[in-house]
Design an enzyme around this catalytic site. Structure first.
Site, short mmCIF file in Angstrom:
data_model
loop_
_atom_site.label_atom_id
_atom_site.label_comp_id
_atom_site.label_asym_id
_atom_site.label_seq_id
_atom_site.Cartn_x
_atom_site.Cartn_y
_atom_site.Cartn_z
N LYS A 49 4.43 15.24 -7.30
CA LYS A 49 5.06 15.18 -5.97
C LYS A 49 6.34 14.34 -6.03
CE LYS A 49 2.15 11.20 -4.84
NZ LYS A 49 0.99 10.70 -4.07
N TYR B 274 30.16 -8.39 -0.09
CA TYR B 274 30.09 -8.54 1.37
C TYR B 274 29.37 -9.82 1.78
CZ TYR B 274 31.27 -3.55 1.58
OH TYR B 274 31.87 -2.34 1.46
C1 LIG Z 1 0.15 10.17 -5.13
C2 LIG Z 1 -1.30 10.49 -5.17
C3 LIG Z 1 -2.04 10.39 -6.36
C4 LIG Z 1 -1.48 9.80 -7.63
O1 LIG Z 1 -1.60 8.40 -7.57
P1 LIG Z 1 -1.12 7.48 -8.79
O2 LIG Z 1 -1.46 6.11 -8.38
O3 LIG Z 1 0.35 7.70 -8.91
O4 LIG Z 1 -1.85 7.96 -9.99
C5 LIG Z 1 -3.36 10.82 -6.34
N1 LIG Z 1 -3.91 11.31 -5.21
C6 LIG Z 1 -3.24 11.38 -4.05
C7 LIG Z 1 -3.92 11.90 -2.85
C8 LIG Z 1 -1.92 10.96 -3.99
O5 LIG Z 1 -1.28 11.02 -2.81
#
Ligand SMILES: *Cc1c(COP(=O)(O)O)cnc(C)c1O
Length: 378
Positions: free
Chosen positions: A35, A268
Site C-alpha cells: 500500500k 526563515y
Molecule cells: C499496513 C498494514 C499492515 C502492515 O503492517 P507493517 O507493520 O508495515 O508490517 C498489515 N495489516 C494491515 C491491516 C495494515 O494496514
C-alpha cells in the site's frame, strides 16, 4: 547521478528482507503489503520483485491501489481492505478478481450486488475487530454479519476466502493485548465454524508480531515495514538487530557552499545563529520532498564522511547544513540524507527517532518530486 535527488531503492535488500521474514513466519505464508506506493518505494517494481520471489499475496489498503496493480499486469491474489460506501472501484475489483475485506453489512451488500451484476463470485475476507477499534466487526455485530455472509455464500455471490484481524501492539513485546486479541479472534473463528463457514486463510499478524506473537501467525502474516528494512517499533530494536536491511537511500547533491560569519542567522526566522565562522551547504530537498520541517536542528545528513546537522528551518524546497569550519565540500558533492547506515549515514529509523515519529512516516511521505531509482534488480 545527474538528477537533483533520488530515492535509490535496493530491490535486492527487499528480497533479502523477504527471506528473513519468511524464516520467521515458519509455516505461515507471507503477504507483501505494498500500500501507499509500497511505503514510498514504488509499487510497480516492488510488486514485480515480490511476485518473482513467489509471493502469493499482495496487500493494499485501497481498492484503487489493487486496480493499479491489475493495470500493470499483476494477476495474482491481492487483498484490499479500506473504503467507504459506494466506492466505484468496488465493482471493478470484483470483476478483476481482487479479494475484498468485509467489516460491515453495507460492504457485504455492495460486494454481493457487484458480484451478481458482474456475474462472478467475490472473494471476501471477513475482518474481526478484536481490540484495535478501527475497521472490523466488533463482537456485538459479528453474529449478524456472519449470518449475512453465510447467506451470501449459500447464494453463490461470495466465497469466504479469509477471516482476519489486526493487532494494536504487534510491535510491543509481551503486550497483554496480544493474547486478548488472539482469544477474541479464535472465538470469532468458532462462531464462523458454527455457521459452517470455514475461511481458507486466517491472518492477524504484521511485521512486529513476527517477533512478539508467533501464536498470531495462523496461515498468513501481512508484512509491510519489514520488507522495506525498517523496524516495526523501537521496543524491538533497530532494523540491524532484527536482521533487516533498509532498502531506500535518499541522496542528493549540494546546490551551494558558502562561508558564514559569526552572528549571522540561517533560514526563515533565523532560528540558528553561527557561533563561529563555518561552512554551510545548501541541500536541495525540503518539506515538499518529505523532509519534516521539524528536522531543523535535529537531524543530520552525510557529506563526504562527515555527519552534518541541519541548521535553521527546513523550507519547502531546501535546507541548510553545517559542513564544519574546515570543510572542503563543494557544490555538486553527494549528500546522503538517510540510507542503510553502511557508510555512516543515518537511517530513516534514526531520523524518526530524533523527530518523534516512525520510519514508516518518513519513507511514505517522500514527495513525488523525488524520483525513485532501482538497484539490485535480479
Ligand atoms: C499496513 C498494514 C499492515 C502492515 O503492517 P507493517 O507493520 O508495515 O508490517 C498489515 N495489516 C494491515 C491491516 C495494515 O494496514
Amino acid at each position: 547521478m545527474r538528477t537533483r535527488a533520488a530515492a535509490v531503492v535496493d530491490l535486492g535488500a527487499i528480497t533479502a528482507n523477504l527471506s528473513r521474514v519468511r524464516e520467521l513466519a515458519g509455516a505461515a505464508d507471507v503477504m507483501a503489503v505494498v500500500k501507499a506506493d509500497a511505503y514510498g518505494h514504488g509499487v510497480a517494481p516492488v510488486a514485480r520483485a515480490m511476485r518473482r520471489a513467489e509471493v502469493r499475496w499482495l496487500g493494499v489498503a485501497l481498492p484503487t491501489e489493487a486496480l493499479a496493480l491489475r493495470a500493470q499486469g499483476d494477476d495474482g491474489r491481492i487483498l484490499a481492505w479500506l473504503w467507504s460506501p459506494q466506492d466505484p472501484a468496488i465493482a471493478s475489483c470484483v470483476r478483476e478478481g481482487v479479494d475484498l475485506s468485509v467489516s460491515t453489512p453495507w460492504a457485504l451488500a455492495e460486494i454481493v450486488e457487484a458480484a451478481d451484476r458482474v456475474g462472478r463470485p467475490a472473494d471476501i475476507h471477513v475482518k474481526v475487530d478484536t481490540g484495535l477499534w478501527r475497521n472490523g466487526a466488533p463482537a456485538a455485530s459479528l453474529p449478524d454479519l456472519l449470518d449475512a455472509v453465510a447467506r451470501a455464500v449459500q447464494a453463490g455471490s461470495v466465497r469466504l476466502e479469509g477471516m482476519w484481524s489486526h493487532l494494536a501492539d504487534a510491535d510491543v513485546p509481551d503486550a497483554a493485548s496480544l493474547e486478548t486479541q488472539r482469544g477474541r479472534f479464535d472465538a470469532a473463528l468458532d462462531q464462523a465454524e458454527a455457521r459452517g463457514l470455514r475461511p481458507r486463510v486466517r491472518h492477524v499478524g504484521s511485521t512486529g508480531s513476527l517477533w512478539t506473537a508467533p501464536q498470531c501467525q495462523y496461515d498468513l502474516v501481512r508484512v509491510g515495514i519489514g520488507l522495506y528494512g525498517l523496524t516495526p517499533g523501537d521496543a524491538l530494536g533497530t532494523a540491524a538487530d532484527l536482521g533487516l536491511v533498509p532498502a531506500m537511500t535518499l541522496v542528493t547533491r549540494l546546490a551551494n557552499v558558502k562561508r558564514i560569519d559569526v552572528g549571522e542567522r540561517v533560514s526563515y526566522g533565523g532560528t540558528w545563529t553561527a557561533a563561529e565562522p563555518t561552512m554551510l551547504g545548501l541541500v536541495p530537498l525540503g518539506y515538499a520532498d518529505g523532509l519534516p520541517r521539524s528536522a531543523g536542528g535535529v537531524a543530520a545528513v552525510l557529506v563526504g564522511d562527515r555527519l552534518c546537522p541541519i541548521v535553521g528551518r527546513v523550507a519547502m524546497d531546501q535546507c541548510v547544513v553545517d559542513l564544519g569550519a574546515t570543510s572542503v565540500a563543494r557544490a555538486g558533492d553527494e549528500v546522503v540524507v538517510f540510507g542503510p547506515g553502511s557508510r555512516g549515514e543515518r537511517t530513516a529509523d534514526d531520523w524518526a527517532l530524533s523527530l518523534g515519529t516512525i520510519g514508516y512516516e518518513l519513507v511514505t511521505r517522500l514527495g513525488s518530486r523525488v524520483p525513485r531509482e532501482y538497484v539490485g534488480v535480479s
